[in-house]
Design an enzyme around this catalytic site. Structure first.
Site: not given
Length: 298
Positions: A55, A210, A217
């Protein structure tokens, strides 16, 4: 209503709503703001922070090191199995070989400023969504578990977890002592129901990433579902909060790690622990169809 206050993770009792630190990278140009946001999370009761060396190529781990002290008593969980790849279109690459896993643990120890990481999750390359292992990155699970359990025996790791894994992978790994599983999972992507059930039966924490779907998309978003929007309106909450609250109600071993770079969103995320969903709301949400989240990051 199930208990949404605390749960077991890596041998500790922690709040079931923690903080996913990946979004701190968005504050790369204002390190003080990143440190302040993490301090605010701890003030609000966060005692489980999820991170990774990849990260921000160590930036996020450095913020955690600066923001947290031993007196904060926070369970820090990190991931290995991928390394930073600055400048690449996707700034990470898989690092699955045993020597790479050991080096990644050492990198996390250094950048976090720790002698021992409470929880280390092995991010496998078995399945979508995400990077799938190819070539020399296709490594037997037993080889990976051998080095990670050795690191645990050395005292550098407190507990082991798995990420992006299949049901068979978890079954094979359970004798090594698995504390948690991190897989993509949400109200609109519930393919892993059997895997979640096995985790609940074995006392393994389920830490979904998630959790609101739609990270890419074309992937369904929890917040787009009419049923979610209707429940949110009825309760005076946001659709995001309802999607997260559903996860807490769905199984007692679920722990959330929503991430944000906003103090207001942080408070909204942490408030989901107090949302009660009655039978009518739960039935409406259960009727939302589940769709696969097979998305490659290549």
């Amino acid at each position: 209503m199930p208990s949404t206050e605390r749960g077991a993770l890596a041998g500790r009792s922690v709040s079931r709503v923690g903080y996913g630190a990946m979004q701190l990278e968005r504050l790369h140009d204002d390190r003080a703001a990143a440190v302040g946001l993490l301090r605010r999370a701890v003030e609000l009761g966060v005692d489980h922070v999820d991170t990774a060396q990849f990260y921000g190529n160590g930036f996020v781990n450095g913020v955690i090191r600066d923001a947290l002290g031993s007196g904060d008593d926070v369970v820090i969980a990190t991931k290995v199995g991928a390394d930073p790849d600055p400048g690449a279109p996707l700034p990470i690459r898989l690092a699955q070989r045993p020597e790479q896993l050991r080096a990644s643990v050492e990198d996390n120890l250094r950048t976090l400023g720790l002698d021992r990481i409470p929880l280390v999750n092995l991010r496998r390359g078995d399945r979508l969504p995400g990077l799938v292992a190819e070539g020399d990155q296709r490594v037997p699970l037993d080889d990976q578990l051998a080095v990670l359990t050795a690191l645990r025996d050395e005292g550098k790791i407190g507990a082991l977890g798995l990420s992006a894994v299949t049901l068979d992978t978890l079954r094979h790994a359970l004798p090594a002592g698995i504390a948690c599983v991190q897989n993509a999972y949400s109200l609109v992507s519930r393919d892993d129901e059997e895997l979640l059930g096995l985790c609940a039966a074995e006392g393994v924490a389920w830490v979904p990433f998630f959790p609101l779907g739609g990270a890419f998309p074309g992937v369904p978003k929890v917040t787009d579902e009419p049923a979610v929007q209707a429940v949110a309106q009825a309760l005076g909450r946001t659709p995001e909060q309802i999607g997260l609250a559903w996860l807490l109600h769905h199984a007692p071993n679920v722990h959330l790690i929503p991430g944000t770079a906003s103090a207001a969103h942080l408070e909204a995320n942490l408030a989901v622990a107090g949302i009660a969903l009655d039978d009518e709301a739960l039935a409406a949400l259960a009727a939302v169809p589940s769709r696969p989240m097979d998305v490659s990051l290549r």
